[in-house]
Design a protein around this motif. Structure first.
Motif, mmCIF file in Angstrom:
data_model
loop_
_atom_site.group_PDB
_atom_site.id
_atom_site.type_symbol
_atom_site.label_atom_id
_atom_site.label_comp_id
_atom_site.label_asym_id
_atom_site.label_seq_id
_atom_site.Cartn_x
_atom_site.Cartn_y
_atom_site.Cartn_z
ATOM 1 N N LYS A 7 0.834 -1.205 0.000
ATOM 2 C CA LYS A 7 0.000 0.000 0.000
ATOM 3 C C LYS A 7 0.871 1.258 0.000
ATOM 4 O O LYS A 7 0.507 2.273 -0.607
ATOM 5 C CB LYS A 7 -0.930 -0.023 1.204
ATOM 6 N N ALA A 8 2.015 1.191 0.688
ATOM 7 C CA ALA A 8 2.943 2.330 0.674
ATOM 8 C C ALA A 8 3.522 2.536 -0.726
ATOM 9 O O ALA A 8 3.700 3.682 -1.171
ATOM 10 C CB ALA A 8 4.065 2.099 1.687
ATOM 11 N N GLU A 9 3.794 1.441 -1.430
ATOM 12 C CA GLU A 9 4.282 1.539 -2.799
ATOM 13 C C GLU A 9 3.224 2.145 -3.725
ATOM 14 O O GLU A 9 3.522 2.998 -4.566
ATOM 15 C CB GLU A 9 4.685 0.150 -3.318
ATOM 16 N N VAL A 10 1.991 1.692 -3.571
ATOM 17 C CA VAL A 10 0.901 2.239 -4.375
ATOM 18 C C VAL A 10 0.761 3.735 -4.104
ATOM 19 O O VAL A 10 0.578 4.538 -5.026
ATOM 20 C CB VAL A 10 -0.425 1.507 -4.080
ATOM 21 N N ARG A 30 3.087 5.727 -3.223
ATOM 22 C CA ARG A 30 4.235 6.394 -3.857
ATOM 23 C C ARG A 30 4.012 6.593 -5.345
ATOM 24 O O ARG A 30 4.427 7.607 -5.926
ATOM 25 C CB ARG A 30 5.495 5.553 -3.629
ATOM 26 N N LEU A 31 3.331 5.666 -5.970
ATOM 27 C CA LEU A 31 3.212 5.660 -7.424
ATOM 28 C C LEU A 31 1.927 6.296 -7.956
ATOM 29 O O LEU A 31 1.831 6.589 -9.146
ATOM 30 C CB LEU A 31 3.290 4.209 -7.933
ATOM 31 N N ASN A 36 -5.321 7.580 -9.168
ATOM 32 C CA ASN A 36 -5.191 6.604 -10.249
ATOM 33 C C ASN A 36 -3.833 5.919 -10.162
ATOM 34 O O ASN A 36 -2.863 6.472 -9.639
ATOM 35 C CB ASN A 36 -5.307 7.295 -11.616
ATOM 36 N N LEU A 37 -3.782 4.713 -10.705
ATOM 37 C CA LEU A 37 -2.531 3.962 -10.808
ATOM 38 C C LEU A 37 -2.495 3.350 -12.209
ATOM 39 O O LEU A 37 -3.194 2.379 -12.483
ATOM 40 C CB LEU A 37 -2.468 2.866 -9.741
ATOM 41 N N ASN A 38 -1.704 3.930 -13.087
ATOM 42 C CA ASN A 38 -1.656 3.478 -14.469
ATOM 43 C C ASN A 38 -0.577 2.421 -14.673
ATOM 44 O O ASN A 38 0.258 2.172 -13.800
ATOM 45 C CB ASN A 38 -1.415 4.666 -15.410
ATOM 46 N N PHE A 76 6.492 -0.598 -9.481
ATOM 47 C CA PHE A 76 6.240 -1.162 -8.155
ATOM 48 C C PHE A 76 7.375 -2.118 -7.806
ATOM 49 O O PHE A 76 7.682 -3.044 -8.563
ATOM 50 C CB PHE A 76 4.901 -1.907 -8.159
ATOM 51 N N TYR A 77 8.018 -1.912 -6.665
ATOM 52 C CA TYR A 77 9.141 -2.762 -6.265
ATOM 53 C C TYR A 77 8.629 -4.013 -5.559
ATOM 54 O O TYR A 77 8.025 -3.946 -4.497
ATOM 55 C CB TYR A 77 10.084 -2.012 -5.330
ATOM 56 N N THR A 78 8.890 -5.169 -6.177
ATOM 57 C CA THR A 78 8.549 -6.439 -5.544
ATOM 58 C C THR A 78 9.753 -6.957 -4.776
ATOM 59 O O THR A 78 10.902 -6.754 -5.176
ATOM 60 C CB THR A 78 8.131 -7.491 -6.592
#
Length: 462
Positions: A151-154, A156-157, A165-167, A174-176
């Protein structure tokens, strides 16, 4: 931390860690790697992004919407279907069983689940679609995206003004966090097992809460319609749906015992005084949040007026159905103003305001008022004439006092049990979140974990 027990001392940490290079993450197990989704996956795309309303059919190719995506699972209820020819013409947008889909826009941005087998080769509407590579387990990725780290990554992006929005372009960054594939399998298996236990306990508590609320409502409805003496003499009310009522109770209407929306005329001379101000969100069931003060002259026009001891009741959906009502007390200078979506009932000498407060929560009144609501969309309101002309049986004032005191005592005990159960649910949800986060960020080492041969569902040992 390396090699030590963590998460309340139950699980071991990894023996060695390294700097992850991700500020919000910190350290990572030394053998894990960080990869962007663009490298770790075969495909990242988005579903149909144009209007498809004209192609909906009663039968055809299923189309997945954001509402079908839940945290870690797919909700196949309330499906819509596309015209088969239209779907075939857009075959490049299909999803396959095992793909990970995520919410592309709105309040649940980034929420992810796996496409089940029965929805193989169907379409989605504006959802993000991820096809994992051989080195990335779809279930592990889903846990990672839905975790606190994910959720923190989302966050950030994401981008957008007013609506997040997240395109595809951003989601590829997104860092896995990747352990070996066999370790991903172990983490996913561990989380499946442990979250299932927690979810079972949460479900039991939620069932208890439901039963307590149902019992609470049943006690209120019975007390205000039949009284407290189960062996007391009854008589026919003369009203078909009201049925028998206790002897000594008088059939009446709300308008004969309370004034709806009292006039503001006698506060005209108090324009310079302070008063409490109540927006709609600060009126709840038996709760009035009194943290705003205004000058009477600033709010006398355009807002609803009330005083101490008035009954306040939300008139608009869903606040009315949620029984957002209260007896006003503790108002600044005894005066309050609030949202125009609040009804005010001022009891006369025939009825006690506390009794009226509980009488308005009774099942039949709520059903009749809810069914009569009118207006557009989410702004449906209860008409004033429904309240004024509602027929009910009114007990003598001494009996009114006994009834509301009994209800208050019972509901207080019931509410205490509900609050404890809700608090237990909150703790378990926090535990669930922490466990997932710890597992997918390498804070705990579950490589040697084994599912107990006999899994007790009744407790969770920290």
């Amino acid at each position: 931390m390396a090699g030590e027990k963590t998460l309340s001392g139950k699980y071991m940490a990894y023996p060695e860690y390294k700097n992850s290079g991700i500020e919000c993450l910190g350290m990572l197990p030394s053998h894990w790697v960080v990869q962007s989704l663009s490298i770790a996956t075969k495909r990242i795309s988005v579903g149909l992004a144009t209007s498809v309303t004209g192609y909906y059919r009663d039968k055809g190719v299923p189309i997945i919407r954001n509402m079908n995506i839940k945290e870690g699972y797919f909700d196949g209820s309330d499906m819509l279907y596309l015209d088969e020819k239209f779907a075939a013409a857009n075959s490049g947008k299909v999803v396959y069983k095992g793909d990970v889909i995520a919410v592309h826009t709105g309040s649940n941005l980034g929420l992810a689940c796996i496409v089940p087998e029965e929805f193989d080769d169907c379409h989605t509407f504006t959802t993000l679609i991820v096809t994992t590579s051989e080195g990335l387990l779809n279930k592990y990725l889903t846990y990672c995206i839905n975790s606190a780290y994910g959720k923190a990554e989302v966050h950030r992006l994401k981008f957008g003004f007013g609506k997040d929005n997240l395109n595809v372009k951003e989601f590829k960054c997104f860092y896995t966090l990747l352990p070996e594939y066999s370790e991903q399998e172990k983490i996913a298996y561990f989380l499946d097992h442990e979250t299932d236990k927690i979810d079972t306990l949460i479900e039991k508590q939620q069932q208890l809460i439901k039963l307590l609320k149902e019992k609470r409502q049943a006690v209120i409805s019975h007390a205000v319609t039949k009284g407290l003496n189960p062996r007391g003499p009854m008589r026919d009310s003369g009203i078909e749906w009201l049925g028998e009522v206790p002897e000594g109770w008088v059939v009446s209407k709300i308008k004969y015992v309370a004034e709806l929306t009292p006039k503001k005329s006698h506060v005209e001379n108090a324009r310079t005084n302070k008063c409490s101000f109540i927006p709609m969100e600060k009126l709840k069931t038996d709760i009035l949040v009194l943290d705003e003060v205004r000058i009477v002259g600033e709010v006398i026009d355009g807002y609803t007026y009330f005083e101490n001891e008035d009954v306040l009741m939300a008139k608009v959906t869903p606040c009315f159905e949620n029984k957002n009502m209260v007896v006003a007390r503790g108002l600044e200078n005894g005066i309050g103003f609030g949202s125009s979506e609040i009804y005010v009932l001022r009891a006369n000498s025939k009825i006690l305001n506390d009794y009226l407060y509980y009488r308005l929560q009774e099942d039949i009144f709520m059903e009749i008022a809810t069914a009569s609501m009118s207006g557009a969309g989410g702004l449906k309101r209860v008409p004033s004439d429904i309240i004024n002309n509602f027929i009910f049986a009114l007990p003598p004032k001494k009996e009114q006092a006994a009834i509301y005191q009994y209800i208050r005592s019972y509901t207080s005990k019931c509410d205490d049990l509900i609050n404890k159960a809700e608090y237990a649910v909150t703790l378990m949800q926090e535990r669930r979140t922490a466990l997932i986060s710890a597992a997918v960020t390498g804070k705990i080492d579950v490589r040697s974990w084994q599912a107990p041969k006999s899994s007790a569902q009744g407790t969770i040992n920290d």
